[in-house]
Design an enzyme around this catalytic site. Structure first.
Site, PDB file in Angstrom:
ATOM      1  N   VAL A  67       0.839  -1.196   0.000  1.00 16.14           N
ATOM      2  CA  VAL A  67       0.000   0.000   0.000  1.00 16.14           C
ATOM      3  C   VAL A  67       0.874   1.245   0.000  1.00 16.14           C
ATOM      4  O   VAL A  67       1.820   1.352   0.780  1.00 16.14           O
ATOM      5  CB  VAL A  67      -0.925   0.014   1.245  1.00 16.14           C
ATOM      6  N   CYS A  68       0.552   2.188  -0.875  1.00 17.01           N
ATOM      7  CA  CYS A  68       1.218   3.496  -0.858  1.00 17.01           C
ATOM      8  C   CYS A  68       0.170   4.562  -1.128  1.00 17.01           C
ATOM      9  O   CYS A  68      -1.019   4.268  -1.197  1.00 17.01           O
ATOM     10  CB  CYS A  68       2.372   3.548  -1.849  1.00 17.01           C
ATOM     11  N   SER A  69       0.607   5.781  -1.295  1.00 19.10           N
ATOM     12  CA  SER A  69      -0.365   6.864  -1.438  1.00 19.10           C
ATOM     13  C   SER A  69      -1.170   6.766  -2.728  1.00 19.10           C
ATOM     14  O   SER A  69      -2.362   7.010  -2.739  1.00 19.10           O
ATOM     15  CB  SER A  69       0.313   8.225  -1.316  1.00 19.10           C
TER      16      SER A  69
ATOM     17  N   GLY B 290      -0.377   3.986  -5.168  1.00 16.14           N
ATOM     18  CA  GLY B 290      -0.243   2.644  -5.731  1.00 16.14           C
ATOM     19  C   GLY B 290       0.718   2.573  -6.899  1.00 16.14           C
ATOM     20  O   GLY B 290       0.888   1.524  -7.501  1.00 16.14           O
TER      21      GLY B 290
END
Length: 100
Positions: A7-9, A11
């Site tokens: 998960v990141c801000s 994707g």
């Protein structure tokens, strides 16, 4: 098949890391489904994965993700150095250790 969610801000940056992790898994003959999503999309997948790894840029969201996961799956933050170097092998090993 084990499922790993990164998960990141947005994707996007984790998508490159997913590719490196998949290459390592194939080399080692392991059957993993590895996916990268934006934080906003991740909540809908929590019940379908075995581990959630957060990109360093969203590490502050760990308590929120843990709350949503409700202890059903382990949640941790990807090491900043491993993330920066796109070290798929090390990140995969970390995910595996959390799934044990």
């Amino acid at each position: 098949m084990k499922k790993i969610l990164l998960v990141c801000s947005a994707g996007m940056s984790t998508s490159m890391l997913v590719k490196k992790m998949q290459e390592t898994a194939v080399k080692e003959g392991k059957d993993y489904e590895i996916e990268a999503l934006a934080l906003s999309e991740a909540e809908s997948k929590i019940d379908d994965v075995n581990v959630i790894l957060l990109g360093p840029q969203v590490r502050f969201q760990k308590p929120q993700v843990e709350k949503v996961a409700g202890g059903r799956v382990p949640v941790d933050v990807i090491d900043m150095q491993q993330y920066g170097m796109m070290d798929g092998e090390s990140v995969l090993k970390h995910a595996e250790s959390l799934m044990e």
